[in-house]
Write an enzyme that holds these catalytic residues in place. Structure first.
Site, mmCIF file in Angstrom:
data_model
loop_
_atom_site.group_PDB
_atom_site.id
_atom_site.type_symbol
_atom_site.label_atom_id
_atom_site.label_comp_id
_atom_site.label_asym_id
_atom_site.label_seq_id
_atom_site.Cartn_x
_atom_site.Cartn_y
_atom_site.Cartn_z
ATOM 1 N N THR A 212 -48.434 -10.901 -60.628
ATOM 2 C CA THR A 212 -48.488 -9.581 -61.258
ATOM 3 C C THR A 212 -49.204 -9.627 -62.596
ATOM 4 O OG1 THR A 212 -46.340 -9.920 -62.337
ATOM 5 C CG2 THR A 212 -46.333 -8.834 -60.176
ATOM 6 N N GLU A 260 -44.989 -4.597 -64.854
ATOM 7 C CA GLU A 260 -45.794 -5.575 -64.115
ATOM 8 C C GLU A 260 -46.354 -4.925 -62.862
ATOM 9 O OE1 GLU A 260 -44.092 -9.628 -63.862
ATOM 10 O OE2 GLU A 260 -42.317 -8.730 -64.785
#
Length: 320
Positions: A212, A260
Site C-alpha cells: 500500500t 493507505e
C-alpha cells in the site's frame, strides 16, 4: 486563471469585475451555483470574474483551535474554480487585524478600492466584517453608493445525502467523518479527495502481498471514518483503482491513524516521496481485528474484489 495572495498582488491597472466572496471549502454543488453565476454575470458585463477567499480559515483566527477539517486545500479549490471559468482567485491572509475590519471598511478596502466591483454575487447566508456583522442586506444597501449591484443566489440544493438536508460544507464534513463518502460525493459532485506524500510505513501490506501507499495527508484534512473504501489512487498523472484502508491497523496493535491505498492489480510500484491523491468512492466495510492472518487475507481479497467492481461500475456510468 490568475492567482493573487493578498491585496497587494492585484494588478494596479485592474478594472471593473464581478466578485464573489466565501470560504468555498470543497467547492460543492451549492458553491458551484454561486461561482457559476458570477462567471456568467461577468461575461454578460464583459468584465473578469473574481473569487475572494481566506487563509487560514477565519474560525481559526477568531477562535483558535477551531479550524474545521478541510474538504479541499487551496490549490485544489483553485483547480475546481478554474474549471468553472473563474478569471482570478484572491486569497486574503486572514489575520486578527483583518478580522476587525467593519463591514463598511471591508467593502471599501476589498471590493471598491482594489477589485472595482461592478457586481457582487453571494448566497443568502453570506456574512463578513468584524464579528460577522455584515450580511447581504448591508452589501446591497451600500451598492448604490459604490456603484455595484448585488445578486443573491439560492444555493439550496438537496438530495439523498444527509437525509435530504440542504447541501453544505458542514454536512459534507459530517458525512465524511461518518464514513458516508458516497453521500459526501453526492454533495461535492465528485468523490471526496485527500492528498499528500507517500511515506514509509510498517510495510505489513507488502508482507501480506498487498503493498500500500501510506499517504501522509495535509494538515486539517477531512479524513473519512476508520474502515475500508473503494476508490482511486492517482500518482504521476495515472489514476488507478484502489482499495483504501483508513485506521490504526488493529490486527497488528497499531496506534497511529493512517490512510493507505492499494493500487489494484499493479505490481512493482515505487511511489515513495511522490505527492499522490486518493479519491473515496464508496464504503466497503468497517475496520476490525480478525481471528487470524489467514482470515485477514481472505477479507482483503474480498475488499479488493468489491473495490474493483465498484470503481469499474462508476467509470462505466461516467463513460470513462
Amino acid at each position: 486563471m490568475q492567482r493573487w495572495r493578498g491585496l497587494e498582488d492585484i494588478p494596479q491597472d485592474w478594472g471593473r469585475s464581478v466578485v464573489t466572496i466565501g470560504s468555498y471549502d470543497g467547492v460543492h454543488r451549492g458553491h458551484q451555483l454561486i461561482i457559476g453565476r458570477a462567471v456568467e454575470r461577468a461575461r454578460e458585463l464583459g468584465v473578469p470574474s473574481v473569487v475572494v477567499t481566506f487563509d487560514p480559515h477565519p474560525s481559526e483566527v477568531v477562535r483558535p483551535g477551531s479550524h474545521p477539517p478541510l474538504l479541499a486545500p487551496h490549490h485544489r479549490r483553485a483547480e475546481l474554480m478554474a474549471e468553472l471559468g473563474v478569471d482570478a482567485l484572491l486569497i486574503l491572509p486572514f489575520t486578527v487585524e483583518f478580522s476587525k475590519l467593519s463591514p463598511g471598511d471591508f467593502i471599501v478596502k476589498v471590493l471598491v478600492d482594489k477589485l472595482h466591483a461592478r457586481a457582487v454575487i453571494e448566497g443568502p447566508n453570506f456574512r463578513f466584517g468584524h464579528k460577522a456583522a455584515g450580511n447581504v442586506g448591508v452589501l446591497a444597501d451600500l451598492g448604490p453608493t459604490y456603484d455595484y449591484e448585488v445578486e443573491v443566489i439560492d444555493l439550496r440544493v438537496t438530495g439523498e445525502a444527509g437525509g435530504g438536508e440542504p447541501f453544505s460544507s458542514t454536512l459534507t464534513r459530517r458525512l465524511v467523518a461518518e464514513g458516508d463518502v458516497a453521500g459526501a460525493g453526492e454533495i461535492l459532485g465528485r468523490p471526496h479527495r485527500v492528498e499528500g506524500v507517500v511515506v514509509r510505513g510498517a510495510q505489513r501490506g507488502r508482507e501480506l502481498g498487498y503493498p500500500t501507499a501510506n499517504v501522509e495527508t495535509l494538515p486539517h484534512t477531512a479524513i473519512p471514518a476508520d474502515g475500508v473504501y473503494a476508490g482511486w489512487l492517482t500518482a504521476d498523472g495515472e489514476r488507478m483503482p484502489a482499495a483504501i484502508s483508513v485506521g490504526t491497523n488493529p490486527q497488528f496493535e497499531g496506534t497511529e491513524r493512517t490512510v493507505e491505498a492499494y493500487a489494484i492489480d499493479r505490481v512493482g510500484l515505487d511511489l515513495y516521496g511522490l505527492h499522490v491523491t486518493v479519491d473515496f468512492l464508496s464504503y466497503v466495510r468497517g475496520q476490525r481485528k480478525f481471528e487470524s492472518v489467514e482470515a485477514l487475507l481472505e477479507a482483503i481479497a474480498d475488499d479488493v474484489k468489491r473495490s474493483r467492481a465498484l470503481t469499474e461500475e462508476y467509470d462505466a456510468r461516467q463513460g470513462v
